[in-house]
Motif scaffolding. Structure first.
Motif, PDB file in Angstrom:
ATOM      1  N   GLU A 154       0.865  -1.184   0.000  1.00 57.18           N
ATOM      2  CA  GLU A 154       0.000   0.000   0.000  1.00 57.18           C
ATOM      3  C   GLU A 154       0.898   1.230   0.000  1.00 57.18           C
ATOM      4  O   GLU A 154       1.922   1.259   0.669  1.00 57.18           O
ATOM      5  N   GLY A 155       0.502   2.239  -0.759  1.00 60.53           N
ATOM      6  CA  GLY A 155       1.300   3.450  -0.829  1.00 60.53           C
ATOM      7  C   GLY A 155       2.511   3.279  -1.734  1.00 60.53           C
ATOM      8  O   GLY A 155       2.726   2.226  -2.340  1.00 60.53           O
ATOM      9  N   GLY A 166       6.585  10.850   8.002  1.00 55.10           N
ATOM     10  CA  GLY A 166       5.994   9.647   7.435  1.00 55.10           C
ATOM     11  C   GLY A 166       6.893   8.433   7.638  1.00 55.10           C
ATOM     12  O   GLY A 166       8.124   8.539   7.629  1.00 55.10           O
ATOM     13  N   ILE A 167       6.278   7.283   7.817  1.00 52.33           N
ATOM     14  CA  ILE A 167       7.017   6.031   7.963  1.00 52.33           C
ATOM     15  C   ILE A 167       6.339   4.939   7.148  1.00 52.33           C
ATOM     16  O   ILE A 167       5.152   5.040   6.822  1.00 52.33           O
ATOM     17  N   LYS A 172      -1.531  -1.221   9.605  1.00 46.81           N
ATOM     18  CA  LYS A 172      -2.551  -0.622   8.759  1.00 46.81           C
ATOM     19  C   LYS A 172      -2.120   0.743   8.259  1.00 46.81           C
ATOM     20  O   LYS A 172      -1.662   1.588   9.015  1.00 46.81           O
ATOM     21  N   ASN A 173      -2.276   0.946   6.964  1.00 46.78           N
ATOM     22  CA  ASN A 173      -1.898   2.212   6.339  1.00 46.78           C
ATOM     23  C   ASN A 173      -2.799   3.335   6.860  1.00 46.78           C
ATOM     24  O   ASN A 173      -3.999   3.164   7.046  1.00 46.78           O
ATOM     25  N   VAL A 192       2.474   5.951   6.085  1.00 50.86           N
ATOM     26  CA  VAL A 192       2.099   6.327   4.712  1.00 50.86           C
ATOM     27  C   VAL A 192       2.237   5.156   3.741  1.00 50.86           C
ATOM     28  O   VAL A 192       1.894   5.300   2.562  1.00 50.86           O
ATOM     29  N   GLY A 193       2.728   4.024   4.205  1.00 52.96           N
ATOM     30  CA  GLY A 193       2.901   2.889   3.310  1.00 52.96           C
ATOM     31  C   GLY A 193       3.024   1.593   4.069  1.00 52.96           C
ATOM     32  O   GLY A 193       3.371   1.562   5.252  1.00 52.96           O
TER      33      GLY A 193
END
Length: 406
Positions: A154-155, A166-167, A172-173, A192-193
């Motif tokens: 994701e991301g 952001g990490i 869960k995103n 974020v990902g």
């Protein structure tokens, strides 16, 4: 003329006794085919695991430590120096002049290099507190040295630069977590990902951020404590690591050195694979020997007739050896086809990984060596299987063979 006669008799035996010929070829084909399949399956699984292992880590990691204390100018000038009552000053961590070092390495390196900052952190998510390794990266350079971009579920990797703190993590995103670092530093970070490497220890114990966030948690702004190298050929990592360490002085660890224990276990597994392949070839060889020696024994009456007509013993033996090698050659050809089809069939089987949620096919290793080795052993076995029974039969007087047959 004699050679043409031997070949003609051998071909007549093979072409007229179709059932015996087919049984012999079937035995050879089955042994060769299943040996190729097992070799490809076992080596394929091992190579697939090693590839996943290599893809989840840099081929060479340069840290900010040294294997030995660097020599001092006084040591070089006077060969020895003694100091006492020297204050114990803690050395500032990090690699000095990382940009200059990377530029120097890129001039000859068969690959690329990227900086990173590695530290430990505590992830607070709800009631859960988990200790992890935080790797600060530059997303633009990271794609050159790791497979992280392709492991994103994701991301995207570039999302790290779009959000404050952001990490990328295996939760869960979109979640907000609290990162705790040294000296009581705490930072609120946004996930974020989501990435999956396929190796549980990495997925559960490692997260990624920008380098400035990792430096803030360390309490050391501007520090780079790792250089990570990715090579065009991972197998030369040990040689490159030695060369890098000799050039810059910092400890350089190849992926082989970092996983020496695991590779030692794989050496044992390689021996097991070779043992299993040898056992299968030996079993198929005995089966081939049994089939062809039985066929040769059934032709003792033909041997007696040929000897009574004046044919020499070595010529009779050549006939049966040529017969068995004819059957073996055709059986090997069909065995190669069978082995390839079996390998292809296995490669279409997919397995669902409950940890990553991905469906992956079985990895099959195709190697010409498997075909040549199995075929060579099979043809040798066919020759031996015909030689000894024919040798024994030709030493018996023709009258005794004919009398026993009647």
């Amino acid at each position: 003329m004699a050679t043409n006669l031997v070949l003609s008799i051998a071909w007549t035996h093979v072409s007229t006794r179709v059932r015996q010929t087919l049984v012999g070829m079937f035995g050879v084909a089955m042994g060769v085919g299943f040996t190729i399949m097992m070799a490809g399956l076992m080596q394929g699984s091992q190579i697939d695991f090693l590839r996943q292992l290599v893809d989840t880590m840099p081929h060479v990691t340069v840290g900010d430590e040294r294997r030995s204390v660097p020599s001092q100018p006084a040591d070089q000038e006077y060969a020895a120096v003694g100091m006492s009552n020297v204050a114990n000053v803690n050395r500032r961590p990090g690699i000095r002049y990382p940009d200059a070092i990377m530029a120097s390495l890129r001039s000859w390196l068969p690959g690329d290099v990227a900086p990173s900052v590695k530290t430990t952190a505590i992830v607070n998510h709800g009631e859960a507190r988990v200790g992890v390794s935080l790797v600060g990266i530059d997303p633009r350079l990271e794609v050159r040295v790791s497979k992280l971009a392709t492991q994103m579920r994701e991301g995207q990797l570039t999302d790290l630069s779009k959000a404050a703190n952001g990490i990328i993590i295996a939760v869960k995103n979109g979640s907000t977590v609290l990162l705790g670092g040294g000296e009581g530093t705490q930072i609120s970070a946004m996930v974020v990902g989501l990435f999956r490497s396929g190796i549980k220890s990495v997925d559960e114990g490692q997260i990624y951020s920008l380098m400035n966030l990792a430096q803030t948690l360390m309490g050391q702004n501007g520090v780079v404590n790792q250089l990570r190298l990715r090579l065009s050929d991972p197998l030369v990592a040990q040689k490159v690591a030695t060369q890098v360490e000799a050039q810059i002085g910092y400890k350089s660890v190849s992926w082989q050195e970092a996983n020496a224990d695991l590779l030692g276990a794989f050496a044992t597994r390689d021996f097991i694979v070779l043992t299993v392949m040898g056992a299968m070839l030996l079993s198929s060889s005995f089966a081939t020997y049994n089939i062809i020696s039985t066929i040769t024994h059934e032709k003792r009456h033909d041997i007696a007739i040929m000897k009574s007509l004046g044919m020499r013993e070595y010529s009779v033996r050549r006939i049966f050896i040529i017969e068995s090698m004819m059957m073996g050659a055709v059986g090997i050809l069909f065995g190669w086809i069978l082995g390839y089809l079996l390998c292809y069939g296995w490669s279409q089987i997919t397995i669902f990984n409950v940890l990553t949620g991905a469906t992956t096919p079985l990895e099959i290793y195709y190697s010409p060596m498997h075909y040549f080795a199995s075929g060579g052993i099979a043809i040798l076995c066919c020759a031996v299987a015909a030689y000894f029974p024919a040798r024994k039969a030709t030493r018996v007087h023709p009258v005794e063979i004919i009398r026993g047959a009647s």
